[in-house]
Design an enzyme around this catalytic site. Structure first.
Site, PDB file in Angstrom:
ATOM      1  N   LYS A   9      28.719  50.527   9.179  1.00  0.00           N
ATOM      2  CA  LYS A   9      28.457  49.842   8.150  1.00  0.00           C
ATOM      3  C   LYS A   9      27.393  48.698   8.271  1.00  0.00           C
ATOM      4  O   LYS A   9      26.343  48.379   7.670  1.00  0.00           O
ATOM      5  CB  LYS A   9      29.669  49.685   7.367  1.00  0.00           C
ATOM      6  CG  LYS A   9      29.576  48.464   6.262  1.00  0.00           C
ATOM      7  CD  LYS A   9      30.641  48.280   5.726  1.00  0.00           C
ATOM      8  CE  LYS A   9      31.583  47.277   5.948  1.00  0.00           C
ATOM      9  NZ  LYS A   9      31.132  45.754   5.684  1.00  0.00           N
ATOM     10  N   ASN A  10      28.117  47.958   9.197  1.00  0.00           N
ATOM     11  CA  ASN A  10      27.367  46.555   9.247  1.00  0.00           C
ATOM     12  C   ASN A  10      26.195  46.572  10.031  1.00  0.00           C
ATOM     13  O   ASN A  10      25.592  45.484  10.153  1.00  0.00           O
ATOM     14  CB  ASN A  10      28.512  45.497   9.790  1.00  0.00           C
ATOM     15  CG  ASN A  10      29.784  45.221   8.993  1.00  0.00           C
ATOM     16  OD1 ASN A  10      29.111  45.100   7.858  1.00  0.00           O
ATOM     17  ND2 ASN A  10      30.630  44.768   9.230  1.00  0.00           N
ATOM     18  N   CYS A  28      34.104  40.326   0.947  1.00  0.00           N
ATOM     19  CA  CYS A  28      35.487  40.178   1.061  1.00  0.00           C
ATOM     20  C   CYS A  28      36.123  38.906   0.767  1.00  0.00           C
ATOM     21  O   CYS A  28      35.594  37.900   1.236  1.00  0.00           O
ATOM     22  CB  CYS A  28      36.005  40.948   2.251  1.00  0.00           C
ATOM     23  SG  CYS A  28      35.680  42.461   2.407  1.00  0.00           S
ATOM     24  N   ARG A  75      34.469  31.528   3.608  1.00  0.00           N
ATOM     25  CA  ARG A  75      33.225  31.914   3.732  1.00  0.00           C
ATOM     26  C   ARG A  75      31.944  30.900   3.275  1.00  0.00           C
ATOM     27  O   ARG A  75      31.177  31.382   2.366  1.00  0.00           O
ATOM     28  CB  ARG A  75      32.857  33.328   3.124  1.00  0.00           C
ATOM     29  CG  ARG A  75      34.104  34.216   3.548  1.00  0.00           C
ATOM     30  CD  ARG A  75      33.982  35.553   3.351  1.00  0.00           C
ATOM     31  NE  ARG A  75      33.241  36.218   4.244  1.00  0.00           N
ATOM     32  CZ  ARG A  75      32.956  37.572   4.290  1.00  0.00           C
ATOM     33  NH1 ARG A  75      33.136  38.390   3.313  1.00  0.00           N
ATOM     34  NH2 ARG A  75      32.104  37.954   5.419  1.00  0.00           N
ATOM     35  N   PRO A  76      31.798  30.060   3.863  1.00  0.00           N
ATOM     36  CA  PRO A  76      30.754  29.086   3.329  1.00  0.00           C
ATOM     37  C   PRO A  76      29.313  29.484   3.820  1.00  0.00           C
ATOM     38  O   PRO A  76      29.012  30.465   4.508  1.00  0.00           O
ATOM     39  CB  PRO A  76      30.966  27.594   4.277  1.00  0.00           C
ATOM     40  CG  PRO A  76      31.749  28.065   5.472  1.00  0.00           C
ATOM     41  CD  PRO A  76      32.452  29.291   4.940  1.00  0.00           C
ATOM     42  N   ASP A 123      26.541  27.284   4.651  1.00  0.00           N
ATOM     43  CA  ASP A 123      25.828  25.903   5.111  1.00  0.00           C
ATOM     44  C   ASP A 123      24.753  26.130   6.189  1.00  0.00           C
ATOM     45  O   ASP A 123      23.711  25.747   6.455  1.00  0.00           O
ATOM     46  CB  ASP A 123      26.605  24.936   5.749  1.00  0.00           C
ATOM     47  CG  ASP A 123      27.955  25.596   6.549  1.00  0.00           C
ATOM     48  OD1 ASP A 123      28.283  26.537   6.220  1.00  0.00           O
ATOM     49  OD2 ASP A 123      28.182  24.846   7.581  1.00  0.00           O
ATOM     50  N   LEU A 124      25.373  27.392   7.216  1.00  0.00           N
ATOM     51  CA  LEU A 124      24.549  27.694   8.278  1.00  0.00           C
ATOM     52  C   LEU A 124      23.364  28.466   7.642  1.00  0.00           C
ATOM     53  O   LEU A 124      22.133  28.175   8.183  1.00  0.00           O
ATOM     54  CB  LEU A 124      25.280  28.766   9.167  1.00  0.00           C
ATOM     55  CG  LEU A 124      26.500  28.190   9.840  1.00  0.00           C
ATOM     56  CD1 LEU A 124      27.202  29.084  10.626  1.00  0.00           C
ATOM     57  CD2 LEU A 124      26.289  26.691  10.640  1.00  0.00           C
ATOM     58  N   ASP A 178      37.942  42.371  12.385  1.00  0.00           N
ATOM     59  CA  ASP A 178      37.940  43.493  11.497  1.00  0.00           C
ATOM     60  C   ASP A 178      38.874  44.482  11.917  1.00  0.00           C
ATOM     61  O   ASP A 178      39.132  45.419  11.277  1.00  0.00           O
ATOM     62  CB  ASP A 178      36.660  43.967  11.220  1.00  0.00           C
ATOM     63  CG  ASP A 178      35.575  43.257  10.577  1.00  0.00           C
ATOM     64  OD1 ASP A 178      35.990  42.314   9.959  1.00  0.00           O
ATOM     65  OD2 ASP A 178      34.273  43.544  10.641  1.00  0.00           O
ATOM     66  N   ARG A 228      34.268  50.916   0.063  1.00  0.00           N
ATOM     67  CA  ARG A 228      33.345  49.956   0.395  1.00  0.00           C
ATOM     68  C   ARG A 228      32.887  50.275   1.898  1.00  0.00           C
ATOM     69  O   ARG A 228      31.571  50.170   2.443  1.00  0.00           O
ATOM     70  CB  ARG A 228      33.625  48.391   0.274  1.00  0.00           C
ATOM     71  CG  ARG A 228      33.487  48.288  -1.140  1.00  0.00           C
ATOM     72  CD  ARG A 228      33.885  46.628  -1.592  1.00  0.00           C
ATOM     73  NE  ARG A 228      33.056  45.872  -0.469  1.00  0.00           N
ATOM     74  CZ  ARG A 228      33.031  44.513  -0.094  1.00  0.00           C
ATOM     75  NH1 ARG A 228      34.160  43.914  -0.487  1.00  0.00           N
ATOM     76  NH2 ARG A 228      32.249  43.971   0.532  1.00  0.00           N
TER      77      ARG A 228
HETATM   78  C1  EPZ Z   1      30.501  39.542   9.567  1.00  0.00           C
HETATM   79  O1  EPZ Z   1      30.865  38.477   8.539  1.00  0.00           O
HETATM   80  C2  EPZ Z   1      31.007  40.869   8.978  1.00  0.00           C
HETATM   81  N1  EPZ Z   1      30.188  41.024   7.809  1.00  0.00           N
HETATM   82  C3  EPZ Z   1      32.359  40.747   8.608  1.00  0.00           C
HETATM   83  O2  EPZ Z   1      32.745  42.130   8.320  1.00  0.00           O
HETATM   84  C4  EPZ Z   1      33.134  40.381   9.826  1.00  0.00           C
HETATM   85  O3  EPZ Z   1      34.424  40.222   9.621  1.00  0.00           O
HETATM   86  C5  EPZ Z   1      32.536  38.975  10.435  1.00  0.00           C
HETATM   87  O4  EPZ Z   1      31.086  39.064  10.668  1.00  0.00           O
HETATM   88  C6  EPZ Z   1      33.315  38.554  11.781  1.00  0.00           C
HETATM   89  O5  EPZ Z   1      32.862  39.410  12.811  1.00  0.00           O
HETATM   90  C7  EPZ Z   1      28.944  41.820   7.835  1.00  0.00           C
HETATM   91  O6  EPZ Z   1      28.498  41.865   8.909  1.00  0.00           O
HETATM   92  C8  EPZ Z   1      28.487  42.238   6.377  1.00  0.00           C
HETATM   93  P1  EPZ Z   1      30.828  35.030  10.087  1.00  0.00           P
HETATM   94  P2  EPZ Z   1      30.176  37.122   8.247  1.00  0.00           P
HETATM   95  O7  EPZ Z   1      29.498  34.105   9.375  1.00  0.00           O
HETATM   96  O8  EPZ Z   1      28.793  37.143   9.002  1.00  0.00           O
HETATM   97  C9  EPZ Z   1      31.975  30.603   9.265  1.00  0.00           C
HETATM   98  C10 EPZ Z   1      33.706  43.864   6.947  1.00  0.00           C
HETATM   99  O9  EPZ Z   1      34.961  44.129   6.440  1.00  0.00           O
HETATM  100  N2  EPZ Z   1      30.840  30.428   8.639  1.00  0.00           N
HETATM  101  O10 EPZ Z   1      30.378  35.633  11.364  1.00  0.00           O
HETATM  102  O11 EPZ Z   1      30.189  36.574   6.745  1.00  0.00           O
HETATM  103  C11 EPZ Z   1      32.899  31.557   8.687  1.00  0.00           C
HETATM  104  O12 EPZ Z   1      33.471  30.882   7.432  1.00  0.00           O
HETATM  105  C12 EPZ Z   1      33.238  42.243   6.997  1.00  0.00           C
HETATM  106  O13 EPZ Z   1      33.056  44.680   7.405  1.00  0.00           O
HETATM  107  C13 EPZ Z   1      30.693  28.952   8.183  1.00  0.00           C
HETATM  108  O14 EPZ Z   1      31.307  28.157   8.792  1.00  0.00           O
HETATM  109  O15 EPZ Z   1      31.016  36.121   9.227  1.00  0.00           O
HETATM  110  C14 EPZ Z   1      33.852  32.145   9.730  1.00  0.00           C
HETATM  111  O16 EPZ Z   1      34.961  31.289   9.925  1.00  0.00           O
HETATM  112  C15 EPZ Z   1      34.320  41.410   6.440  1.00  0.00           C
HETATM  113  N3  EPZ Z   1      29.345  28.784   7.622  1.00  0.00           N
HETATM  114  C16 EPZ Z   1      32.871  32.157  10.858  1.00  0.00           C
HETATM  115  O17 EPZ Z   1      31.828  31.391  10.395  1.00  0.00           O
HETATM  116  C17 EPZ Z   1      28.459  29.887   7.250  1.00  0.00           C
HETATM  117  O18 EPZ Z   1      27.417  29.363   6.818  1.00  0.00           O
HETATM  118  C18 EPZ Z   1      32.495  33.558  11.208  1.00  0.00           C
HETATM  119  O19 EPZ Z   1      32.081  34.318  10.049  1.00  0.00           O
HETATM  120  C19 EPZ Z   1      28.782  31.062   7.811  1.00  0.00           C
HETATM  121  C20 EPZ Z   1      30.029  31.243   8.357  1.00  0.00           C
END
Ligand code: EPZ
Length: 420
Positions: A23-24, A118, A123-124, A126-127, A306, A399
């Site tokens: 999926k991802n 989800c 899920r901020p 800012d990055l 996950d 999903r």
């Molecule tokens: C991806 O989400 C996946 N989604 C998620 O899978 C997965 O759980 C996650 O990576 C971690 O492996 C997709 O690929 C579509 P992150 P993502 O940004 O990219 C913080 C599923 O069920 N953060 O790596 O949103 C955030 O809060 C889904 O398939 C900031 O602080 O996750 C978290 O603590 C659910 N600021 C950390 O980074 C930002 O701007 C890592 O999250 C962005 C993220």
């Protein structure tokens, strides 16, 4: 339509179950088609709700999409007619934000909603915003999202303060057509990112460092046509291995890449699982009593967040105390309330840590799927439990998992979808 799963648990499962495309990875590769007006063919795309929503979003932007046989899509973004990602659909999917960089590169402007996905923590964003700014984009806050504008995207050096999967991908997709060399530091190393980069390079992008924390992207003028086969879904694969162990059933999981699951497989073997690991399959060789092990979720190659919920379900069947430490998201342990209602003994120490005492007998009951991964975990629990369970809100399972009830029926599970 409100759909539910009706599950008669406690049955032994047998036979083989095949893993679908990731999926991802598919979500990102499909979104990347906006980078070029050349046609791309993408195969092994899982037939799941998040993919259908992504296709809808791309079509609304003007991408011509032909769906051939199951799981093969031909896409061509020759006439992009809008630079606005549909707000209604986009806010349901985290990956919708990946369309912003390519739109910025092709149209000089992109409008996108606050991408949802989800409900597993804050899920901020800012990055993403800091990243787009580093490329020279001007950012305006809109009522429901953002508008980013840049006449020319300038390559940059961007250091991620923390590792983020989608933010890494978003910056790669923004840099591919930028002028000059972009350097991304503290980038995510997930196999889905490596697969995306490999395909972009096949189409003419110049990206080095895939799978390492430093990624360098030399901007190119255009990307050419290409064919991409989506890699197997490591999260689905891991969930099926856990299912077999939790349901005490020696099933074989095929069409996977065990190299993408090394930490999970290591910990399962440490817990006492008897696994035969092949090149593209995992066989549960015999059913052995399991002992508790601790997990701590981590970015790849660590234990995937996950798979945290399915692993927690398994630990309810293992002897001893397990500490489940979810380090990435602070809202990803609430499903454990449902496990306790089934008869599990878990105690939430704080929003990031749960202690599981096993083994416990699970008995079926009514549950609600909160998100994709907790949803599959509840399904595993229901299949391992004695008696009948009902899982509501199965959209949250659809999903992420294609035709899940039919595929589980194929290994002997007693599960039915009820449409109301
Ligand atoms: C991806 O989400 C996946 N989604 C998620 O899978 C997965 O759980 C996650 O990576 C971690 O492996 C997709 O690929 C579509 P992150 P993502 O940004 O990219 C913080 C599923 O069920 N953060 O790596 O949103 C955030 O809060 C889904 O398939 C900031 O602080 O996750 C978290 O603590 C659910 N600021 C950390 O980074 C930002 O701007 C890592 O999250 C962005 C993220």
């Amino acid at each position: 339509m409100n759909e539910k799963f009706l599950i008669e648990g406690g049955k032994k499962l047998k036979g083989e179950i095949s893993v679908k495309g990731s999926k991802n990875t598919a979500l990102k590769v499909l979104s990347a088609c906006l980078l070029t007006d050349e046609p791309w063919t993408v195969s092994n795309v899982p037939q799941i709700e998040d993919i259908f929503r992504t296709i809808e979003l791309l079509e609304k932007l003007g991408v011509k999409i032909t769906k051939h046989e199951s799981g093969i899509y031909e896409l061509q973004a020759k006439n992009i007619k809008s630079n606005q990602i549909d707000f209604q659909i986009g806010q349901r999917l985290k990956s919708s934000i990946l369309m912003a960089g390519p739109l910025l590169a092709r149209k000089g402007v992109a409008e996108f909603p606050h991408p949802g996905g989800c409900v597993i923590g804050q899920r901020p964003r800012d990055l993403f915003l800091d990243g787009f700014k580093a490329f020279g984009a001007e950012i305006k806050i809109k009522k429901q999202g953002w508008k980013i504008t840049a006449k020319k995207i300038k390559a940059c050096k961007f250091i991620f303060p923390l590792v983020s999967v989608t933010a890494t991908e978003a910056m790669i997709l923004t840099a591919v057509l930028a002028r000059g060399k972009t350097i991304l530091k503290n980038a995510a190393c997930e196999p889905e990112i490596v697969a995306l980069i490999n395909f972009l390079n096949f189409c003419g992008a110049k990206i080095v460092g895939a799978g390492s924390p430093t990624i360098e992207i030399e901007g190119v003028k255009y990307l050419k046509k290409g064919k991409c086969q989506i890699i197997p879904d490591r999260i689905e694969a891991g969930s099926f291995v856990i299912l077999g162990l939790a349901a005490k059933s020696p099933i074989k999981i095929i069409n996977l890449n065990p190299e993408h699951l090394e930490v999970l497989l290591l910990l399962l073997e440490k817990a006492g699982a008897d696994l035969k690991i092949g090149k593209d399959h995992v066989l549960i060789n015999s059913i052995q009593p399991l002992k508790a092990v601790d997990i701590r979720t981590h970015e790849y190659p660590g234990f995937p967040t996950d798979l945290q919920a399915p692993f927690t379900v398994l630990m309810t069947q293992a002897k001893g105390l397990s500490l489940i430490h979810e380090t990435i998201f602070e809202g990803r342990l609430f499903y454990t309330d449902f496990l306790n209602q089934l008869g599990a003994k878990t105690i939430m120490a704080d929003p990031h840590r749960v202690i599981v005492q096993g083994p416990t007998k699970l008995c079926g009951r009514r549950m609600i799927s909160p998100d994709i991964r907790a949803g599959i975990a509840l399904l595993i629990a229901a299949l391992a439990a004695k008696g009948q369970s009902i899982i509501e809100n199965v959209y949250q399972i659809d999903r992420g998992y294609e035709n899940i009830e039919e595929r589980l029926q194929g290994i002997g599970a007693n599960i039915r979808r009820i449409k109301e």
